[in-house]
Design a protein around this motif. Structure first.
Motif, PDB file in Angstrom:
ATOM      1  N   THR A  59      38.834  30.704  37.298  1.00 42.31           N
ATOM      2  CA  THR A  59      37.807  31.160  36.366  1.00 42.31           C
ATOM      3  C   THR A  59      36.975  32.321  36.895  1.00 42.31           C
ATOM      4  OG1 THR A  59      37.710  28.866  35.606  1.00 42.31           O
ATOM      5  CG2 THR A  59      36.019  30.342  34.773  1.00 42.31           C
ATOM      6  N   GLU A  60      36.955  32.519  38.206  1.00 39.60           N
ATOM      7  CA  GLU A  60      36.173  33.637  38.753  1.00 39.60           C
ATOM      8  C   GLU A  60      36.559  34.976  38.112  1.00 39.60           C
ATOM      9  OE1 GLU A  60      35.948  34.502  43.175  1.00 39.60           O
ATOM     10  OE2 GLU A  60      34.301  33.087  42.890  1.00 39.60           O
ATOM     11  N   PRO A  61      37.865  35.275  37.950  1.00 35.04           N
ATOM     12  CA  PRO A  61      38.232  36.529  37.283  1.00 35.04           C
ATOM     13  C   PRO A  61      37.737  36.594  35.835  1.00 35.04           C
ATOM     14  CG  PRO A  61      40.115  35.619  38.459  1.00 35.04           C
ATOM     15  CD  PRO A  61      39.063  34.566  38.455  1.00 35.04           C
ATOM     16  N   VAL A  62      37.653  35.455  35.163  1.00 33.04           N
ATOM     17  CA  VAL A  62      37.142  35.421  33.785  1.00 33.04           C
ATOM     18  C   VAL A  62      35.666  35.802  33.769  1.00 33.04           C
ATOM     19  CG1 VAL A  62      36.702  33.949  31.775  1.00 33.04           C
ATOM     20  CG2 VAL A  62      38.811  33.670  33.087  1.00 33.04           C
ATOM     21  N   ILE A  63      34.897  35.227  34.704  1.00 30.84           N
ATOM     22  CA  ILE A  63      33.469  35.532  34.794  1.00 30.84           C
ATOM     23  C   ILE A  63      33.272  37.019  35.086  1.00 30.84           C
ATOM     24  CG2 ILE A  63      31.367  35.074  36.118  1.00 30.84           C
ATOM     25  CD1 ILE A  63      32.586  32.203  36.574  1.00 30.84           C
ATOM     26  N   GLU A  64      34.047  37.535  36.039  1.00 28.57           N
ATOM     27  CA  GLU A  64      33.946  38.965  36.382  1.00 28.57           C
ATOM     28  C   GLU A  64      34.298  39.836  35.177  1.00 28.57           C
ATOM     29  OE1 GLU A  64      36.508  39.428  39.721  1.00 28.57           O
ATOM     30  OE2 GLU A  64      35.159  38.375  41.122  1.00 28.57           O
ATOM     31  N   HIS A  65      35.274  39.405  34.399  1.00 29.90           N
ATOM     32  CA  HIS A  65      35.706  40.138  33.205  1.00 29.90           C
ATOM     33  C   HIS A  65      34.545  40.326  32.223  1.00 29.90           C
ATOM     34  CE1 HIS A  65      38.284  41.261  29.802  1.00 29.90           C
ATOM     35  NE2 HIS A  65      37.711  40.306  29.097  1.00 29.90           N
ATOM     36  N   TYR A  66      33.830  39.240  31.930  1.00 28.78           N
ATOM     37  CA  TYR A  66      32.719  39.328  30.976  1.00 28.78           C
ATOM     38  C   TYR A  66      31.512  40.041  31.585  1.00 28.78           C
ATOM     39  CZ  TYR A  66      35.409  36.410  27.855  1.00 28.78           C
ATOM     40  OH  TYR A  66      36.402  35.947  27.030  1.00 28.78           O
ATOM     41  N   GLU A  67      31.360  39.896  32.903  1.00 27.61           N
ATOM     42  CA  GLU A  67      30.265  40.580  33.577  1.00 27.61           C
ATOM     43  C   GLU A  67      30.475  42.098  33.507  1.00 27.61           C
ATOM     44  OE1 GLU A  67      27.571  38.542  36.916  1.00 27.61           O
ATOM     45  OE2 GLU A  67      29.678  38.825  37.434  1.00 27.61           O
ATOM     46  N   GLU A  68      31.704  42.531  33.756  1.00 26.36           N
ATOM     47  CA  GLU A  68      32.021  43.966  33.713  1.00 26.36           C
ATOM     48  C   GLU A  68      31.827  44.535  32.307  1.00 26.36           C
ATOM     49  OE1 GLU A  68      35.976  44.140  35.212  1.00 26.36           O
ATOM     50  OE2 GLU A  68      35.378  43.733  37.292  1.00 26.36           O
ATOM     51  N   GLN A  69      32.069  43.704  31.293  1.00 24.73           N
ATOM     52  CA  GLN A  69      31.896  44.158  29.910  1.00 24.73           C
ATOM     53  C   GLN A  69      30.431  44.149  29.468  1.00 24.73           C
ATOM     54  OE1 GLN A  69      34.497  41.763  27.428  1.00 24.73           O
ATOM     55  NE2 GLN A  69      36.135  43.261  27.645  1.00 24.73           N
ATOM     56  N   GLY A  70      29.583  43.554  30.277  1.00 31.65           N
ATOM     57  CA  GLY A  70      28.164  43.463  29.925  1.00 31.65           C
ATOM     58  C   GLY A  70      27.852  42.364  28.931  1.00 31.65           C
ATOM     59  N   ASP A  71      28.786  41.410  28.770  1.00 29.72           N
ATOM     60  CA  ASP A  71      28.602  40.339  27.777  1.00 29.72           C
ATOM     61  C   ASP A  71      28.088  39.037  28.392  1.00 29.72           C
ATOM     62  OD1 ASP A  71      29.553  41.964  25.740  1.00 29.72           O
ATOM     63  OD2 ASP A  71      31.638  41.365  26.070  1.00 29.72           O
ATOM     64  N   LEU A  72      28.021  38.967  29.727  1.00 26.79           N
ATOM     65  CA  LEU A  72      27.703  37.699  30.393  1.00 26.79           C
ATOM     66  C   LEU A  72      26.203  37.554  30.622  1.00 26.79           C
ATOM     67  CD1 LEU A  72      29.266  35.250  31.763  1.00 26.79           C
ATOM     68  CD2 LEU A  72      28.697  36.370  33.921  1.00 26.79           C
ATOM     69  N   GLU A  73      25.678  36.391  30.240  1.00 29.74           N
ATOM     70  CA  GLU A  73      24.287  36.036  30.534  1.00 29.74           C
ATOM     71  C   GLU A  73      24.302  34.749  31.356  1.00 29.74           C
ATOM     72  OE1 GLU A  73      21.600  37.689  29.933  1.00 29.74           O
ATOM     73  OE2 GLU A  73      22.390  39.243  28.586  1.00 29.74           O
ATOM     74  N   ARG A  74      23.577  34.753  32.461  1.00 30.05           N
ATOM     75  CA  ARG A  74      23.546  33.597  33.358  1.00 30.05           C
ATOM     76  C   ARG A  74      22.272  32.781  33.144  1.00 30.05           C
ATOM     77  NH1 ARG A  74      27.075  33.742  37.791  1.00 30.05           N
ATOM     78  NH2 ARG A  74      28.351  35.624  37.918  1.00 30.05           N
ATOM     79  N   VAL A  75      22.444  31.466  33.178  1.00 27.54           N
ATOM     80  CA  VAL A  75      21.312  30.539  33.065  1.00 27.54           C
ATOM     81  C   VAL A  75      21.374  29.589  34.255  1.00 27.54           C
ATOM     82  CG1 VAL A  75      20.362  28.607  31.735  1.00 27.54           C
ATOM     83  CG2 VAL A  75      21.134  30.673  30.548  1.00 27.54           C
ATOM     84  N   ASP A  76      20.231  29.336  34.878  1.00 30.94           N
ATOM     85  CA  ASP A  76      20.155  28.399  36.002  1.00 30.94           C
ATOM     86  C   ASP A  76      20.358  26.983  35.475  1.00 30.94           C
ATOM     87  OD1 ASP A  76      19.545  26.785  38.140  1.00 30.94           O
ATOM     88  OD2 ASP A  76      17.525  27.583  38.462  1.00 30.94           O
TER      89      ASP A  76
END
Length: 215
Positions: free
Chosen positions: A178-195
């Motif tokens: 799943t790490e590559p999936v997270i990086e994929h959305y992060e690179e697209q600017g679509d990822l928001e992280r919540v604690d």
């Protein structure tokens, strides 16, 4: 945002199920999981897909992994029937993430961040009723009587896949896939992280605000 299209990401034990249930209630969207989608489309005709069997049921009844191509088709069918959704458990790898882009436009990819040691504590502390399947936890959600289910009086057990060794193996497999999936959305600017390490109500306050901000 009336009926958002949300992808929720997080390791086993991160709280995706808890937060997804709140999202579906608050925003009136469908909760789509790979498991539910597969169970709901067991008898889907896949004879045109050049697969070994003609329905997903045949794979599932034999305990075999359903091919990615079939999972993709089933998820696409489930998404097509939903005006809004929170998608949980898919995509599990980068190839599926790329497939998902052709199925729908996401409003948000939401990542619940929880440290590995916290995940291990949560998962190894889980206890499940052997009769009705209700979940408890040795620290966070204890039954009224130790070892006994509040719902039906059944015995609470630790599942084989909740031992520490198995949990750490599951988390490593999750991380690798799943790490590559997270990086994929992060690179697209679509990822928001919540604690995700706080109490569920505190996590929910952030999740709700993040979804509303994405409107």
């Amino acid at each position: 945002m009336a009926q958002p299209r949300i992808l929720i990401l997080g390791a086993p034990g991160a709280g995706k199920g808890t937060q997804s249930a709140r999202i579906t209630e608050e925003f009136d969207v469908d909760h789509i999981t790979t498991g539910d989608a597969l169970r709901g489309n067991k008898d889907m005709d896949i004879s045109d897909m050049d697969t070994e069997y003609d329905t997903p049921r045949e794979y599932m009844d034999r305990g075999e992994l359903v091919p990615d191509a079939v999972v993709n088709a089933i998820v696409e069918e489930a998404l097509s029937q939903a005006d809004g959704f929170v998608l949980d458990g898919y995509p599990r790898n980068l190839e599926q993430a790329e497939e998902l882009e052709g199925m729908t436009d996401l409003d948000l990819a939401l990542m619940l961040d929880v440290s590995q040691e916290e995940l291990v504590d949560r998962l190894t502390g889980r206890r499940v009723c052997s009769e009705c399947g209700t979940n408890y936890h040795v620290e966070y959600d204890q039954p009224e009587e130790e070892g006994v289910c509040d719902e039906c009086g059944g015995e609470l057990i630790q599942r084989d896949d909740d031992t520490e060794e198995t949990v750490r193996e599951r988390l490593e497999v999750y991380r690798e896939n799943t790490e590559p999936v997270i990086e994929h959305y992060e690179e697209q600017g679509d990822l928001e992280r919540v604690d995700g390490e706080r109490a569920p109500d505190e996590v929910w306050a952030d999740v709700k605000a993040t979804i509303e901000d994405a409107a």
